[in-house]
Write an enzyme that holds these catalytic residues in place. Structure first.
Site, PDB file in Angstrom:
ATOM      1  N   LYS A  53       0.838  -1.195   0.000  1.00  0.00           N
ATOM      2  CA  LYS A  53       0.000   0.000   0.000  1.00  0.00           C
ATOM      3  C   LYS A  53       0.876   1.250   0.000  1.00  0.00           C
ATOM      4  O   LYS A  53       0.609   2.210  -0.715  1.00  0.00           O
ATOM      5  CB  LYS A  53      -0.932  -0.010   1.226  1.00  0.00           C
ATOM      6  CG  LYS A  53      -2.078  -1.016   1.072  1.00  0.00           C
ATOM      7  CD  LYS A  53      -2.846  -1.233   2.374  1.00  0.00           C
ATOM      8  CE  LYS A  53      -3.908  -2.316   2.193  1.00  0.00           C
ATOM      9  NZ  LYS A  53      -4.555  -2.711   3.446  1.00  0.00           N
ATOM     10  N   GLN A  97      -4.540  -1.597   9.968  1.00  0.00           N
ATOM     11  CA  GLN A  97      -4.520  -2.922   9.343  1.00  0.00           C
ATOM     12  C   GLN A  97      -5.129  -3.957  10.297  1.00  0.00           C
ATOM     13  O   GLN A  97      -4.709  -4.060  11.447  1.00  0.00           O
ATOM     14  CB  GLN A  97      -3.070  -3.288   8.979  1.00  0.00           C
ATOM     15  CG  GLN A  97      -2.927  -4.562   8.183  1.00  0.00           C
ATOM     16  CD  GLN A  97      -3.526  -4.481   6.778  1.00  0.00           C
ATOM     17  OE1 GLN A  97      -3.351  -3.505   6.062  1.00  0.00           O
ATOM     18  NE2 GLN A  97      -4.265  -5.515   6.396  1.00  0.00           N
ATOM     19  N   ASP A 120     -11.124   3.519   4.827  1.00  0.00           N
ATOM     20  CA  ASP A 120     -11.605   2.137   4.650  1.00  0.00           C
ATOM     21  C   ASP A 120     -13.136   2.088   4.692  1.00  0.00           C
ATOM     22  O   ASP A 120     -13.729   1.076   4.337  1.00  0.00           O
ATOM     23  CB  ASP A 120     -11.039   1.231   5.752  1.00  0.00           C
ATOM     24  CG  ASP A 120      -9.729   0.581   5.329  1.00  0.00           C
ATOM     25  OD1 ASP A 120      -9.566   0.316   4.120  1.00  0.00           O
ATOM     26  OD2 ASP A 120      -8.877   0.342   6.201  1.00  0.00           O
TER      27      ASP A 120
END
Ligand code: NDP
Length: 284
Positions: A53, A97, A120
């Site tokens: 990422k 994460q 997200d």
């Protein structure tokens, strides 16, 4: 025989588009989109995801920071870091994460991320906007799935869409997105009986269960469009999806491979959401 949906190709297009928009935003406003990735513990898969990422951010001109925290970090220390990032003007997107270690309350952490930096799309406020059909940040994997269908001009309206999996990350949000695009949506899970009776009805089948090669050729109808979200590791270390690709591709009209299907789209949409958050910050 199915046409293979090439997620690498589509994600490259999106990443190019994001790079161009990032460049324009910087030129016009001086704002450089910034992403903070928070990683707790030593999960090798998570480390690879975060590394990829950040690399993708660099290529798109997005500033990124990584916080690699020890497994034993306390919930309150993690909350303090998130609070600091919420207030940091360089940062427009915060990515925590998952999974987090057992002693940390995942829901509490996700709720602590400022909804305006929740790229997200996991914060309940953003989930609410998504349910309303007025999303602020669309979760990256489901967003990527819709982009794949659109890129290949696959009609969604009026189709029977079957989603196998009801997680908050994939199954539920992708079902909502398909519903908003006027598909008739059925959501299946581990207690759906018999699963194959439902999957055989699908014009569009999204498999997001995390069970290697579970969807077999006799569970789908001729001409189905198959989106395989699963990422499973075979005993020989090879990645495989939730769909028996070789058998199902004989019947499908379109199918995503694993790897090279949905996976690359998730990263592309994360970049998109980070840029979109930074662009929004110029108006607020
Ligand atoms: P979860 O484990 O959170 O959810 C799995 C879902 O599948 C659950 O709803 C579960 O049902 C359902 N399920 C499990 N077994 C069966 C079965 N035998 N029959 C019917 N339904 C079943 O997984 P995620 O949604 O987080 O991820 C799903 C897969 O997608 C994983 O392989 C993951 O690695 C992958 N993934 C890939 C991404 C990408 O970028 N390509 C991004 C995110 C995830 P129940 O609710 O009843 O338990």
């Amino acid at each position: 025989m199915a046409e293979i949906i090439d997620g690498k190709e589509v994600s490259q297009h999106i990443r190019k588009e994001v790079s161009e928009e990032v460049r324009k935003l910087k030129e016009e406003t001086g704002i450089v989109p910034g992403l903070a990735a928070v990683l707790v513990g030593n999960n090798p898969a998570s480390e690879i995801y975060v590394r990829n990422k950040r690399k993708a951010c660099g290529e798109a001109g997005i500033y990124s920071e990584e916080y690699k925290l020890p497994e034993e970090i306390t919930e309150s220390d993690l909350l303090s870091l998130i609070k600091k990032l919420n207030e940091d003007e360089k940062i427009h997107g915060i990515l925590v994460q998952l999974p987090l270690p057992k002693h940390i309350n995942e829901a509490k952490i996700l709720r602590a991320v400022s909804p305006s930096k929740d790229i997200d799309g996991f914060h309940p406020e953003n989930v609410g906007y998504l349910v309303e059909g007025n999303p602020r940040f669309i979760p990256c994997t489901p967003h990527g799935i819709i982009k794949l269908l659109d890129y290949y001009k696959i009609e969604i309206q009026g189709k029977e869409a079957v989603v196998v999996g009801r997680s908050n990350i994939v199954g539920k949000p992708v079902s909502l997105l398909l519903l908003h695009r006027h598909a008739t949506v059925t959501i299946c899970h581990s207690r759906t009986k018999p699963l194959e009776d439902v999957t055989r009805r699908a014009d569009i089948l999204v498999a997001a269960m995390g069970r290697a090669n579970f969807i077999t050729g006799d569970m789908v109808k001729e001409g189905v469009v198959v989106i395989d979200v699963g990422i499973n590791r075979n005993p020989d270390g090879k990645l495989t999806g939730d769909v028996d690709f070789e058998k199902v591709k004989e019947k499908a009209s379109y199918i995503t491979p694993v790897p090279g299907g949905v996976g690359p789209m998730t990263i592309a949409m994360l970049l998109w959401n980070t840029w979109s958050s930074a662009r929004g910050s110029k108006d607020s």
